[in-house]
Design an enzyme around this catalytic site. Sequence first.
Site, mmCIF file in Angstrom:
data_model
loop_
_atom_site.group_PDB
_atom_site.id
_atom_site.type_symbol
_atom_site.label_atom_id
_atom_site.label_comp_id
_atom_site.label_asym_id
_atom_site.label_seq_id
_atom_site.Cartn_x
_atom_site.Cartn_y
_atom_site.Cartn_z
ATOM 1 N N PRO A 259 -9.379 4.479 7.655
ATOM 2 C CA PRO A 259 -7.993 4.654 7.209
ATOM 3 C C PRO A 259 -7.944 5.471 5.924
ATOM 4 O O PRO A 259 -8.960 5.649 5.239
ATOM 5 C CB PRO A 259 -7.526 3.216 6.969
ATOM 6 C CG PRO A 259 -8.774 2.454 6.667
ATOM 7 C CD PRO A 259 -9.888 3.126 7.406
ATOM 8 N N ASN B 114 0.860 7.004 6.121
ATOM 9 C CA ASN B 114 2.295 6.746 6.287
ATOM 10 C C ASN B 114 2.572 5.570 7.228
ATOM 11 O O ASN B 114 3.448 4.752 6.955
ATOM 12 C CB ASN B 114 3.019 8.004 6.761
ATOM 13 C CG ASN B 114 2.503 8.521 8.087
ATOM 14 O OD1 ASN B 114 1.305 8.535 8.337
ATOM 15 N ND2 ASN B 114 3.408 8.967 8.934
ATOM 16 N N PRO C 58 -3.763 8.134 8.884
ATOM 17 C CA PRO C 58 -3.084 8.533 7.648
ATOM 18 C C PRO C 58 -2.482 7.340 6.924
ATOM 19 O O PRO C 58 -2.552 6.203 7.387
ATOM 20 C CB PRO C 58 -1.981 9.462 8.166
ATOM 21 C CG PRO C 58 -1.596 8.833 9.476
ATOM 22 C CD PRO C 58 -2.870 8.259 10.063
ATOM 23 N N GLU D 171 -3.692 15.155 15.833
ATOM 24 C CA GLU D 171 -2.234 15.024 15.739
ATOM 25 C C GLU D 171 -1.880 15.304 14.290
ATOM 26 O O GLU D 171 -2.135 14.483 13.410
ATOM 27 C CB GLU D 171 -1.796 13.625 16.177
ATOM 28 C CG GLU D 171 -0.330 13.548 16.574
ATOM 29 C CD GLU D 171 0.543 13.037 15.452
ATOM 30 O OE1 GLU D 171 1.174 13.882 14.778
ATOM 31 O OE2 GLU D 171 0.593 11.817 15.234
ATOM 32 N N CYS E 245 5.399 12.271 10.749
ATOM 33 C CA CYS E 245 4.978 13.587 11.230
ATOM 34 C C CYS E 245 6.049 14.241 12.091
ATOM 35 O O CYS E 245 6.104 15.466 12.197
ATOM 36 C CB CYS E 245 3.661 13.494 11.978
ATOM 37 S SG CYS E 245 3.562 12.162 13.167
ATOM 38 N N GLU F 42 -1.828 11.559 22.064
ATOM 39 C CA GLU F 42 -1.901 10.116 21.923
ATOM 40 C C GLU F 42 -0.964 9.503 22.967
ATOM 41 O O GLU F 42 0.058 10.089 23.327
ATOM 42 C CB GLU F 42 -1.422 9.686 20.527
ATOM 43 C CG GLU F 42 -2.125 10.373 19.374
ATOM 44 C CD GLU F 42 -3.381 9.667 18.921
ATOM 45 O OE1 GLU F 42 -3.911 8.834 19.689
ATOM 46 O OE2 GLU F 42 -3.835 9.954 17.806
ATOM 47 N N ASP G 231 0.810 -1.215 0.000
ATOM 48 C CA ASP G 231 0.000 0.000 0.000
ATOM 49 C C ASP G 231 0.844 1.267 0.000
ATOM 50 O O ASP G 231 0.568 2.203 -0.750
ATOM 51 C CB ASP G 231 -0.905 0.016 1.234
ATOM 52 C CG ASP G 231 -2.357 -0.314 0.912
ATOM 53 O OD1 ASP G 231 -2.712 -0.387 -0.276
ATOM 54 O OD2 ASP G 231 -3.139 -0.486 1.854
ATOM 55 N N LEU H 46 -5.566 5.675 0.583
ATOM 56 C CA LEU H 46 -4.317 5.303 -0.069
ATOM 57 C C LEU H 46 -3.598 4.155 0.638
ATOM 58 O O LEU H 46 -2.611 3.644 0.115
ATOM 59 C CB LEU H 46 -3.389 6.516 -0.145
ATOM 60 C CG LEU H 46 -3.932 7.692 -0.971
ATOM 61 C CD1 LEU H 46 -3.049 8.912 -0.780
ATOM 62 C CD2 LEU H 46 -4.050 7.317 -2.432
#
Length: 497
Positions: free
Chosen positions: A178, A154, A152, A251, A285, A463, A94, A181
């Site tokens: 999710p 990543n 995200p 976040e 991030c 988080e 992915d 992508l």
Amino acid sequence: MAVRRFSHFINGADAPPAGGRYLASEDPATGQPWAEIAQGDAADAGAAIQSAHAAFAERGWGALPGAERAAMLTTLADLLEARWEELVEAEIRDNGKRIVEVRAQFSGLHSWFRPFAKAAATLEDQTMSPTLPGVTCTSRKVPFGVVVAITPWNSPLMIAAWKLAPALAAGNTVVVKPSELASASTILFARIAAEVLPPGVLNVVTGFGHEVGEALVRHPLARKVSFTGSEIGGSKVAGAAASGPLPVTLELGGKSPQVVFADADLTATLNGIAAGIFASNGQSCVAGSRLIVQRAVHEEVVSALVATANCLQPGDPMDPATQIAPLANAPHRDKVMGMIETAKAEGATCVAGGTRMLQTERPDACYVAPTIFTGVTPDMTLWQREVFGPVLAVTAFDTEEEAATLANASDYGLAAGVWTNDPAKGQRMADRIEAGTVYINHYRSVDPAVPIGGMKKSGYGRELGPDALADYQQTKAIWVGTAPMPNPFPPADRRPT
């Protein structure tokens, strides 16, 4: 390789999209489709929310004793510890992350759940001390209900675990959305979790944010939102949640500085800088994308980093020997290349990279060379905007005061690194830098016991850490009278009107 199909996961089972539509997921290492992901809509979002609400309110997940939830989450952790390798390939196909990095993340998936399971088992009411006579009071933590978790592309599954562990431990049910992508690993995770969790406790709906995500956040049965992603996406989520109104944890992005003093251990420093910007291709991030180096060691540090960048070898992300994997998708590759060209046009000096890689062998793939710019100033786009790629902006400083000013010359405040052999200096810089996380002589670690979150435009809420469980709970005060309630209208007060 045959194209795989992934549907939603609702009420403990795969659920085809209501509209029958699927999205192609392209392998960024080849540019070719490898999977189809359900393209959800408001009907799918509603079905997932209804399933989560029923599991919470009708089937009693929210009312379970904490010890029972803890037992299930511990069993889930045991399953993940035994079966995490089933999830690895889907995430790599992915988003193109190197297999050594995905294995490192997934082999520890279980570790996010164990501490929160333990915390769930020890939840207790707190006795308050009201000053009024004739009453006692206790404070009780209760779940919100249905939590919407938006993740995200990543590190989709690891970040989902960060949200799921405390949310489920607190007694909520969850709908995960999710990124369109990178959805496959989250669907596979939900299938494993369904072997332990009751139906509806964990649901996954995939598709575009403006169709599925907004419908989830605006649904009247949603009670809390947790979002990890871009600043733009976070603003949209916060705006939609405000119509509820719903509490939100955001976040968001970062433009994290790494400050290097001349007295630093340069070997460790160079390792930390490279890990901060070139590991995961800068698609983190907390990527240390702004390098602020004391002038006395500027040339030495830059030369060493250029040598490192130029020798890193691209390859198949499934190959453990690969050092540079592709960026996660073609639109993001094009965005990163566009920002590289903007940096050149604005006068920064490209001393390494700045080009695509493997264009002859893999013309449709998403490889970008590790890139370093020097002479970057705070007014440049490269200094101010998040690239989310393997692109490092370097500038020099002379004094500690100047270093702190440069570090804070950004709208973001997610993370920062400080490299010095002077402990007092490191602590002074940590106090002055506006960031939710500051690393001293270290970089880019996370742990279930330590909070992660941002300041300024990098978001709010945390988080993980000690506040995470509380962030997924509401506080209820319960008053008990220990003496007869007095008459509010004694006879002397009863006068004719």
